[in-house]
Scaffold this motif. Sequence first.
Motif, PDB file in Angstrom:
ATOM      1  N   THR A  59       1.546   1.339 -11.170  1.00 26.88           N
ATOM      2  CA  THR A  59       0.913   2.319 -10.294  1.00 26.88           C
ATOM      3  C   THR A  59       0.852   1.761  -8.877  1.00 26.88           C
ATOM      4  O   THR A  59       0.903   0.538  -8.668  1.00 26.88           O
ATOM      5  N   SER A  60       0.751   2.658  -7.922  1.00 25.93           N
ATOM      6  CA  SER A  60       0.499   2.249  -6.544  1.00 25.93           C
ATOM      7  C   SER A  60      -0.935   1.739  -6.440  1.00 25.93           C
ATOM      8  O   SER A  60      -1.765   2.021  -7.304  1.00 25.93           O
ATOM      9  N   TYR A  65       0.480   7.136  -7.193  1.00 28.03           N
ATOM     10  CA  TYR A  65       1.883   7.184  -7.585  1.00 28.03           C
ATOM     11  C   TYR A  65       2.029   6.242  -8.762  1.00 28.03           C
ATOM     12  O   TYR A  65       1.379   5.187  -8.809  1.00 28.03           O
ATOM     13  N   GLU A  66       2.856   6.587  -9.703  1.00 23.74           N
ATOM     14  CA  GLU A  66       3.010   5.788 -10.921  1.00 23.74           C
ATOM     15  C   GLU A  66       4.432   5.903 -11.420  1.00 23.74           C
ATOM     16  O   GLU A  66       5.228   6.699 -10.936  1.00 23.74           O
ATOM     17  N   GLY A  67       4.742   5.097 -12.429  1.00 24.06           N
ATOM     18  CA  GLY A  67       6.077   5.193 -12.979  1.00 24.06           C
ATOM     19  C   GLY A  67       6.341   4.154 -14.053  1.00 24.06           C
ATOM     20  O   GLY A  67       5.475   3.353 -14.420  1.00 24.06           O
ATOM     21  N   LYS A 247       8.847   6.810  -0.166  1.00 24.98           N
ATOM     22  CA  LYS A 247       8.371   5.909   0.882  1.00 24.98           C
ATOM     23  C   LYS A 247       7.068   6.399   1.512  1.00 24.98           C
ATOM     24  O   LYS A 247       6.267   5.597   1.992  1.00 24.98           O
ATOM     25  N   LYS A 248       6.845   7.702   1.484  1.00 23.42           N
ATOM     26  CA  LYS A 248       5.597   8.241   2.032  1.00 23.42           C
ATOM     27  C   LYS A 248       4.388   7.811   1.200  1.00 23.42           C
ATOM     28  O   LYS A 248       3.285   7.695   1.709  1.00 23.42           O
ATOM     29  N   PHE A 249       4.625   7.564  -0.086  1.00 21.21           N
ATOM     30  CA  PHE A 249       3.544   7.188  -0.988  1.00 21.21           C
ATOM     31  C   PHE A 249       3.460   5.675  -1.199  1.00 21.21           C
ATOM     32  O   PHE A 249       2.373   5.134  -1.412  1.00 21.21           O
ATOM     33  N   LEU A 250       4.605   5.004  -1.154  1.00 21.74           N
ATOM     34  CA  LEU A 250       4.654   3.593  -1.548  1.00 21.74           C
ATOM     35  C   LEU A 250       5.013   2.650  -0.412  1.00 21.74           C
ATOM     36  O   LEU A 250       4.813   1.442  -0.540  1.00 21.74           O
ATOM     37  N   GLY A 251       5.572   3.175   0.661  1.00 20.35           N
ATOM     38  CA  GLY A 251       6.057   2.323   1.741  1.00 20.35           C
ATOM     39  C   GLY A 251       7.497   1.909   1.503  1.00 20.35           C
ATOM     40  O   GLY A 251       7.962   1.816   0.356  1.00 20.35           O
TER      41      GLY A 251
END
Length: 273
Positions: A59-60, A65-67, A247-251
């Motif tokens: 997760t972020s 955000y996750e995956g 990238k908007k969520f994680l960089g």
Amino acid sequence: MTASTQTKTIHQFLADAPDVDRSELWGALWGILSEAKDKITAELEVSPHASGADLDYWTSPDGGYEGSLNPYVGDPDEGVEWLVHSWIGNRKASILDMNLQVWLGPHIDVPHLVIVFGTVPNVFHFSDLVPRRDPMVDVDYLNRYFDPINSSWLQLRGDDRFSWSVSHGTYMRAFNSPIANSYMALCPDDEAVQILGDSVRERVDTWLGWVRDAKPVPVEERAALRERDHLVRRYGYTLDPMNELSKKFLGAERVDELVAVRAGLGQIADLDG
């Protein structure tokens, strides 16, 4: 009726409905991909790749955000060179991207296999059999692998329960073969899951049959085939417009790290030596 064409961006779809819980749908679509992965790996031997350590679920920092990112390798000269089974997004906030991709070694020139499901929040589906030869000039290759499934492609293409989805990335459109599927569902979720699940199962069965029946590529042609494969594999991941959304969520740094694992860039570097 002929299916319509959809040119809205992912960002526009999400702006229309940004907070839809897609957890149940994720389970159904991830189940289709997992079923396909298990069927393939029951026949083609692979083992987990070390680059996926600690990425089975992530997760972020803010949990938004996750995956799950699961790379596998087989014998790069005699079987599956790279297989990745992954998803990324937010199951409770409309956006999901789920992938199964199988990249074969250069011992045969059977097309690679790509299957994608997503939600934005309605169902998105992409699948393709990625050519290893140029079908515009190698007509024998075109007739061997693509012409025999043209009728089933046309049947789904003409189904007005689905809208053709156009990628905004020019490379991703160049990536498409003559029988690529790229659709946004216009029908209820359960109907889309049934139709697209059947399409995936048929495509996986067809592809496995090709692998079983494939003739070996002459040894002297394998290095050039592998070089082309690696370029297609690298660009297919690194030039995907979906990366910009993540990238908007994680960089950018974190997304670049995840893309490198999904693409197996470390393995490519090792094999290219």
